[in-house]
Write an enzyme that holds these catalytic residues in place. Structure first.
Site, PDB file in Angstrom:
ATOM      1  N   HIS A   1      -3.202   9.847 -19.415  1.00 16.74           N
ATOM      2  CA  HIS A   1      -2.673  11.000 -18.697  1.00 16.74           C
ATOM      3  C   HIS A   1      -2.937  12.272 -19.522  1.00 16.74           C
ATOM      4  CE1 HIS A   1       0.205   7.918 -16.853  1.00 16.74           C
ATOM      5  NE2 HIS A   1      -0.303   8.604 -15.869  1.00 16.74           N
TER       6      HIS A   1
ATOM      7  N   LEU B   1       4.070   8.673 -18.851  1.00 16.52           N
ATOM      8  CA  LEU B   1       2.734   9.081 -19.603  1.00 16.52           C
ATOM      9  C   LEU B   1       2.200   8.381 -20.748  1.00 16.52           C
ATOM     10  CD1 LEU B   1       3.595  12.950 -18.807  1.00 16.52           C
ATOM     11  CD2 LEU B   1       2.549  11.314 -17.166  1.00 16.52           C
TER      12      LEU B   1
ATOM     13  N   ARG C   1       1.806   0.682 -16.573  1.00 13.83           N
ATOM     14  CA  ARG C   1       2.502  -0.719 -16.344  1.00 13.83           C
ATOM     15  C   ARG C   1       2.392  -1.670 -17.789  1.00 13.83           C
ATOM     16  NH1 ARG C   1       2.682  -2.070 -10.852  1.00 13.83           N
ATOM     17  NH2 ARG C   1       1.978  -0.616  -9.571  1.00 13.83           N
TER      18      ARG C   1
ATOM     19  N   GLN D   1      -9.434   4.252  -6.348  1.00 16.36           N
ATOM     20  CA  GLN D   1      -8.655   5.196  -5.843  1.00 16.36           C
ATOM     21  C   GLN D   1      -9.417   6.725  -5.889  1.00 16.36           C
ATOM     22  OE1 GLN D   1      -4.496   6.235  -7.167  1.00 16.36           O
ATOM     23  NE2 GLN D   1      -5.220   7.272  -8.627  1.00 16.36           N
TER      24      GLN D   1
ATOM     25  N   ASP E   1      -8.652   3.686 -12.097  1.00 18.28           N
ATOM     26  CA  ASP E   1      -8.440   3.416 -10.723  1.00 18.28           C
ATOM     27  C   ASP E   1      -9.516   3.758  -9.984  1.00 18.28           C
ATOM     28  OD1 ASP E   1      -5.281   2.922 -10.881  1.00 18.28           O
ATOM     29  OD2 ASP E   1      -5.618   4.484 -12.224  1.00 18.28           O
TER      30      ASP E   1
HETATM   31  O1  PAF Z   1      -3.024   7.240  -9.873  1.00 13.72           O
HETATM   32  C1  PAF Z   1      -1.614   7.564  -9.582  1.00 13.72           C
HETATM   33  O2  PAF Z   1      -0.701   7.757 -10.708  1.00 13.72           O
HETATM   34  C2  PAF Z   1      -0.973   7.680  -8.339  1.00 13.72           C
HETATM   35  O3  PAF Z   1      -1.593   6.919  -7.492  1.00 13.72           O
HETATM   36  C3  PAF Z   1      -1.260   9.291  -7.867  1.00 13.72           C
HETATM   37  C4  PAF Z   1      -2.646   9.571  -7.904  1.00 13.72           C
HETATM   38  C5  PAF Z   1      -0.418  10.093  -8.865  1.00 13.72           C
HETATM   39  C6  PAF Z   1      -0.561   9.433  -6.595  1.00 13.72           C
HETATM   40  O4  PAF Z   1       0.791   8.948  -6.369  1.00 13.72           O
END
Ligand code: PAF
Length: 258
Positions: free
Chosen positions: A37, A33, A187, A153, A150
């Site tokens: 986050h 984290l 990362r 996503q 993301d």
């Molecule tokens: O963005 C992330 O950390 C991951 O793709 C998630 C949304 C927790 C799903 O594993």
């Protein structure tokens, strides 16, 4: 803070909160984290009675076993940060408990998930959409929070929630950046000191006035390997420029409004 390892126990507890009329905000994570986050958790705490997080490094979304092995794990620091943020409940699923079906059932999107990151990470978004569906089914959240870093996503999750009439609102949250402009990412932990000095150029270059071709050339000149650098337009938002690059073995993504 309650830490729950059994998904079914988690489902029961969140359901009890929901039945008692308490609103639930949910921040799914893969751990390691950082302030990004924590900003999602702070926003959730402002908007809901109960804030929940999950830490689950989802094997189904890694197309490369080495990448999964190298994914940073900072459990002790994560717990300290979550306690300090005032989190109510943490789901940390026991090994194997999220895939009782051995991943024979999947949520698959067949268009956008095959482009951008999906072109280079086969099956990645099947894994993301599947695990988020499971987590949302377990959590009964009113709102789930995802970072704009993301971008692809986020769009896929928002469209999935619409497509499946899910009751959870998908809430987009702005990317948190270091003073250098580098988007915070778990990362980044894997960057060497030299790579850390170069990494902030990604944001500087993609948010400049250059053409996409000039950006690519400039990034390569700085030592990035460009996976893709491409504009994305959808009906819900303004045009974005999405980028994925490598510095050594570390893959970085970022995006800006265009
Ligand atoms: O963005 C992330 O950390 C991951 O793709 C998630 C949304 C927790 C799903 O594993």
């Amino acid at each position: 803070m309650q830490i729950i390892r059994n998904p079914l126990e988690w489902q029961q507890q969140t359901s009890t909160h929901r039945q008692a009329g308490r609103s639930i905000g949910f921040v799914p994570t893969m751990g390691a984290l950082h302030e990004g986050h924590l900003s999602l958790i702070h926003q959730s705490k402002q908007e809901n009675d109960i804030t929940c997080t999950s830490i689950f490094v989802n094997p189904a979304q890694f197309d490369n076993p080495e990448d999964l092995e190298n994914y940073p794990v900072t459990w002790d620091d994560d717990i300290v940060a979550l306690e300090a943020a005032g989190l109510d409940m943490l789901l940390y699923p026991a090994q194997g408990s999220m895939y009782p079906d051995n991943y024979t059932y999947k949520v698959v999107e067949q268009e956008l998930s095959r482009e951008f990151c999906g072109e280079f990470r086969s099956g990645h978004f099947d894994g993301v959409l599947t695990v988020v569906t499971k987590l949302l089914n377990l959590t009964h959240a009113d709102r789930a929070y995802f970072g704009e870093k993301d971008w692809q996503q986020l769009v896929l999750l928002r469209r999935m929630a619409e497509a499946f009439f899910m009751e959870t609102d998908i809430v987009p949250c702005p990317t948190v950046r270091a003073d250098s402009g580098l988007a915070l990412s778990s990362r980044n932990e894997n960057l060497t000191p030299d790579e850390r000095r170069i990494a902030p150029w990604l944001y500087k270059i993609i948010s400049s006035e250059m053409t996409v071709a000039e950006m690519r050339e400039t990034l390569e000149g700085k030592g990035f390997r460009v996976e893709y650098l491409k504009e994305f337009e959808d009906r819900e938002s303004k045009k974005r420029l999405l980028a994925a690059v490598y510095l050594g073995n570390v893959r970085l993504i970022d995006n800006v409004e265009r």
